[in-house]
Design an enzyme around this catalytic site. Structure first.
Site, PDB file in Angstrom:
ATOM      1  N   HIS A 170      45.729  52.734  86.127  1.00  0.00           N
ATOM      2  CA  HIS A 170      44.289  52.991  86.214  1.00  0.00           C
ATOM      3  C   HIS A 170      43.950  53.146  87.685  1.00  0.00           C
ATOM      4  O   HIS A 170      43.593  52.184  88.366  1.00  0.00           O
ATOM      5  CB  HIS A 170      43.493  51.839  85.587  1.00  0.00           C
ATOM      6  CG  HIS A 170      42.039  52.141  85.391  1.00  0.00           C
ATOM      7  ND1 HIS A 170      41.517  52.530  84.183  1.00  0.00           N
ATOM      8  CD2 HIS A 170      40.999  52.139  86.252  1.00  0.00           C
ATOM      9  CE1 HIS A 170      40.223  52.733  84.299  1.00  0.00           C
ATOM     10  NE2 HIS A 170      39.879  52.508  85.572  1.00  0.00           N
ATOM     11  N   HIS A 215      37.883  60.558  84.303  1.00  0.00           N
ATOM     12  CA  HIS A 215      37.141  60.756  83.057  1.00  0.00           C
ATOM     13  C   HIS A 215      37.329  62.134  82.440  1.00  0.00           C
ATOM     14  O   HIS A 215      36.956  62.351  81.291  1.00  0.00           O
ATOM     15  CB  HIS A 215      35.648  60.499  83.292  1.00  0.00           C
ATOM     16  CG  HIS A 215      35.313  59.047  83.379  1.00  0.00           C
ATOM     17  ND1 HIS A 215      34.049  58.546  83.124  1.00  0.00           N
ATOM     18  CD2 HIS A 215      36.073  57.964  83.672  1.00  0.00           C
ATOM     19  CE1 HIS A 215      34.056  57.236  83.259  1.00  0.00           C
ATOM     20  NE2 HIS A 215      35.276  56.859  83.604  1.00  0.00           N
ATOM     21  N   ASN A 231      39.046  49.269  86.993  1.00  0.00           N
ATOM     22  CA  ASN A 231      38.278  48.812  88.152  1.00  0.00           C
ATOM     23  C   ASN A 231      36.920  48.249  87.745  1.00  0.00           C
ATOM     24  O   ASN A 231      36.286  47.544  88.527  1.00  0.00           O
ATOM     25  CB  ASN A 231      38.080  49.962  89.139  1.00  0.00           C
ATOM     26  CG  ASN A 231      37.346  51.137  88.535  1.00  0.00           C
ATOM     27  OD1 ASN A 231      37.755  51.665  87.503  1.00  0.00           O
ATOM     28  ND2 ASN A 231      36.261  51.568  89.151  1.00  0.00           N
ATOM     29  N   HIS A 232      36.460  48.513  86.516  1.00  0.00           N
ATOM     30  CA  HIS A 232      35.191  47.953  86.058  1.00  0.00           C
ATOM     31  C   HIS A 232      35.370  46.560  85.456  1.00  0.00           C
ATOM     32  O   HIS A 232      34.447  45.747  85.513  1.00  0.00           O
ATOM     33  CB  HIS A 232      34.536  48.882  85.025  1.00  0.00           C
ATOM     34  CG  HIS A 232      33.839  50.057  85.624  1.00  0.00           C
ATOM     35  ND1 HIS A 232      32.467  50.170  85.671  1.00  0.00           N
ATOM     36  CD2 HIS A 232      34.301  51.170  86.222  1.00  0.00           C
ATOM     37  CE1 HIS A 232      32.124  51.304  86.261  1.00  0.00           C
ATOM     38  NE2 HIS A 232      33.232  51.932  86.600  1.00  0.00           N
ATOM     39  N   HIS A 276      34.343  52.181  78.402  1.00  0.00           N
ATOM     40  CA  HIS A 276      33.104  51.813  79.091  1.00  0.00           C
ATOM     41  C   HIS A 276      32.039  51.269  78.129  1.00  0.00           C
ATOM     42  O   HIS A 276      30.869  51.658  78.175  1.00  0.00           O
ATOM     43  CB  HIS A 276      32.536  53.011  79.858  1.00  0.00           C
ATOM     44  CG  HIS A 276      33.299  53.313  81.112  1.00  0.00           C
ATOM     45  ND1 HIS A 276      33.036  52.704  82.306  1.00  0.00           N
ATOM     46  CD2 HIS A 276      34.357  54.150  81.333  1.00  0.00           C
ATOM     47  CE1 HIS A 276      33.878  53.163  83.234  1.00  0.00           C
ATOM     48  NE2 HIS A 276      34.698  54.038  82.659  1.00  0.00           N
ATOM     49  N   ASP A 328      39.216  54.284  79.214  1.00  0.00           N
ATOM     50  CA  ASP A 328      37.852  54.357  79.751  1.00  0.00           C
ATOM     51  C   ASP A 328      36.786  54.425  78.657  1.00  0.00           C
ATOM     52  O   ASP A 328      36.003  55.368  78.585  1.00  0.00           O
ATOM     53  CB  ASP A 328      37.733  55.562  80.686  1.00  0.00           C
ATOM     54  CG  ASP A 328      38.596  55.413  81.919  1.00  0.00           C
ATOM     55  OD1 ASP A 328      38.095  54.861  82.918  1.00  0.00           O
ATOM     56  OD2 ASP A 328      39.773  55.819  81.897  1.00  0.00           O
ATOM     57  N   ASP A 372      39.239  49.852  81.758  1.00  0.00           N
ATOM     58  CA  ASP A 372      37.790  50.037  81.652  1.00  0.00           C
ATOM     59  C   ASP A 372      37.333  50.043  80.193  1.00  0.00           C
ATOM     60  O   ASP A 372      36.562  50.897  79.762  1.00  0.00           O
ATOM     61  CB  ASP A 372      37.333  51.321  82.353  1.00  0.00           C
ATOM     62  CG  ASP A 372      37.223  51.160  83.860  1.00  0.00           C
ATOM     63  OD1 ASP A 372      37.423  50.029  84.338  1.00  0.00           O
ATOM     64  OD2 ASP A 372      36.939  52.158  84.554  1.00  0.00           O
TER      65      ASP A 372
END
Length: 525
Positions: A225, A255, A114-115, A7, A5, A45
């Site tokens: 994930h 997170h 998922n992002h 991001h 993650d 992610d």
């Protein structure tokens, strides 16, 4: 090295926080280089947006080239097929360090989240931003789950019960690696809708291929994930549902940093949850110290070396009861200037605490080869519960902290006291599930939690659709809006019409005529 993650690209247009995610991602790659790791495993992610901007994509590609390419020999031997998962129509292998045209020093293996999940249709099929990095030779993208259902529904309808494609379930092939006497089977499952994944696991339809040679001698790592916490009873994957042949599950999507391996009841494997490397919401789960880990494996034994990240922007938060604070300070409840002054004192106290924690962290991580980081503006969240005290303009309140905080506009979060309970009554017959995490959020954070798919589903549940599958349509609309997949709705409708035309063949003429009369409404919709 384990990380999840990242991001990268989060708040990239923010003048203060815009580079946070990329800076920390670069630090992770630097740490991998400094510790001379054999490879990096990312748990999804990597990107915050499904279609990252050119600036974000440029920054990630430049960083990967800077820190993972080089002349250092790769010390892990690939035992599985290097061409398994390669791009269709091209001859180069899927695993970058097996390509004689590339000099890879640190291989990076990554699943999608998922992002940054695959979207779109075409000759190549659904593609992710990770596919771009993969064909550029910068990462090894694995765990791309191929689901047989074309409409993305969870569970099986009556029509699907006889669909031979649905018998396949999910099949996971491992990446097989060896170094000396230690052999690792690396399994990956990129993000799948939680309800669908839960169905596949409960139905025992997830199959993990095992190495044919001495299958019990391998150390098996599974990267997933998914939602791990059941805020919504239908939208999470229980941690105890994976195959018992796994030794360690690397859990992405959540997170909160819980990187120390946690045992799972009645299972022999443990779960490590590295958490995100950048705070994307000012919630308690994001306040824990951000870390990555190096997993040391020798045959079937392992231990995790936890490494705190230096570049993460400090984040502190506090909960106060405004009624109690006013009473203790002996001020009038309707004295707004005095109440404002009281709240500002708490904010200044949190800023001081952020500085003290940053200094202590730098002293704890003191390294002669690594100079101490200069503290960036901290993130501060003061969560205030109240009964009937009303604040004025919160933006004006934050103006005093413009040069002292990274988030002056939303430093305060007000929650009005009310009766506890997970559900609230909306009318006599309808109850609405309330996500406990969303209670008391500021308006902008609540908006981020609203999913267009939920809105579409609520609307469609009240309709009578004879041709279009409501669940599939919900996901097509979600993909169209959230993932910018312009072909999602068109593709879904085409598949539904194709399926409907097949059903017409078995109907009598009167039934066929009825469908012909209804079809213009469908075209209008």
């Amino acid at each position: 090295m384990l990380a999840t993650d990242n991001h990268v690209g989060y708040l990239e247009k923010d003048p203060i926080r815009g580079q946070d995610s990329l800076n920390t991602f670069r630090e992770i790659l630097q740490l991998a280089q400094q510790h001379d790791v054999d490879f990096i495993l990312l748990g999804g992610d990597l990107f915050h947006e499904n279609k990252p901007s050119r600036a974000t994509l440029h920054g990630v590609m430049a960083s990967l080239r800077e820190y993972t390419l080089g002349d250092k020999p790769v010390s892990i031997e690939l035992l599985s097929d290097p061409f398994d998962g390669k791009a269709d129509g091209y001859s180069f292998p899927a695993v970058n360090y097996e390509d004689s045209n590339l000099n890879v020093a640190i291989p990076v293996f990554s699943i999608h989240g998922n992002h940054d999940d695959p979207q779109g249709v075409g000759v190549e099929g659904a593609l992710s931003a990770l596919d771009v990095l993969s064909v550029a030779g910068l990462i090894n993208y694995f765990g791309k789950v191929e689901l047989p259902s074309t409409d993305g529904t969870a569970g099986r309808s009556a029509a699907q019960a006889n669909d031979p494609l649905m018998e396949d379930g999910i099949r996971i092939r491992p990446v097989l690696l060896q170094k000396g006497g230690t052999r690792i089977a690396l399994y990956g499952m990129g993000n799948v809708k939680d309800d669908r994944m839960g169905y596949e696991l409960r139905a025992n339809r997830v199959r993990m291929y095992r190495p044919a040679e001495e299958p019990l001698s391998w150390f098996n790592i599974l990267a997933v994930h998914q939602n791990r916490v059941g805020h919504d009873p239908k939208a999470f994957v229980p941690e105890g549902m994976f195959d018992n042949s796994v030794h360690l599950v690397v859990w992405g999507h959540e997170h909160e940093q819980l990187i120390t391996p946690q045992p799972v009841a009645e299972k022999r494997y443990c779960v490590t949850q590295p958490g995100s490397s950048v705070a994307t919401s000012l919630m308690p789960g994001e306040a824990a110290e951000k870390k990555v880990a190096i997993i040391h494996v020798e045959e079937r034994d392992y231990y995790l070396e936890e490494i705190p990240l230096r570049t993460v922007r400090p984040f502190v938060m506090e909960d106060i009861d405004l009624d109690d604070e006013i009473q203790d300070a002996n001020i009038a409840a309707d004295d707004k200037p005095a109440v404002t002054k009281l709240l500002k004192q708490h904010v200044y106290g949190l800023i001081q605490r952020a500085h003290e924690e940053w200094t202590a962290k730098q002293q704890r991580l003191e390294d002669p080869s690594h100079p101490a980081e200069r503290m960036p503006l901290p993130l501060v969240r003061l969560r205030v519960t109240y009964t009937k005290h009303e604040m004025g303009n919160l933006v004006r309140f934050g103006q005093e902290f413009v040069d002292k905080l990274a988030n002056p506009k939303d430093v305060l979060q007000f929650t009005k006291k009310k009766a506890s309970g997970a559900r609230k009554k909306r009318d006599e017959n309808v109850t609405e599930y309330i996500d406990p995490q969303a209670e008391g959020m500021v308006a902008s954070e609540k908006l981020e939690k609203v999913h267009v798919g939920d809105l579409v589903r609520e609307y469609l549940e009240a309709q009578e659709l004879n041709i279009l599958n409501p669940v599939g349509l919900e996901r097509a609309v979600t993909s169209f809006i959230e993932k910018d997949n312009k072909d999602a709705i068109k593709s879904f409708v085409a598949n539904m019409l194709k399926s409907s035309n097949k059903d017409l063949v078995s109907m009598n003429p009167d039934e066929q005529q009825l469908d012909v009369e209804v079809s213009p409404e469908l075209r209008i919709a």
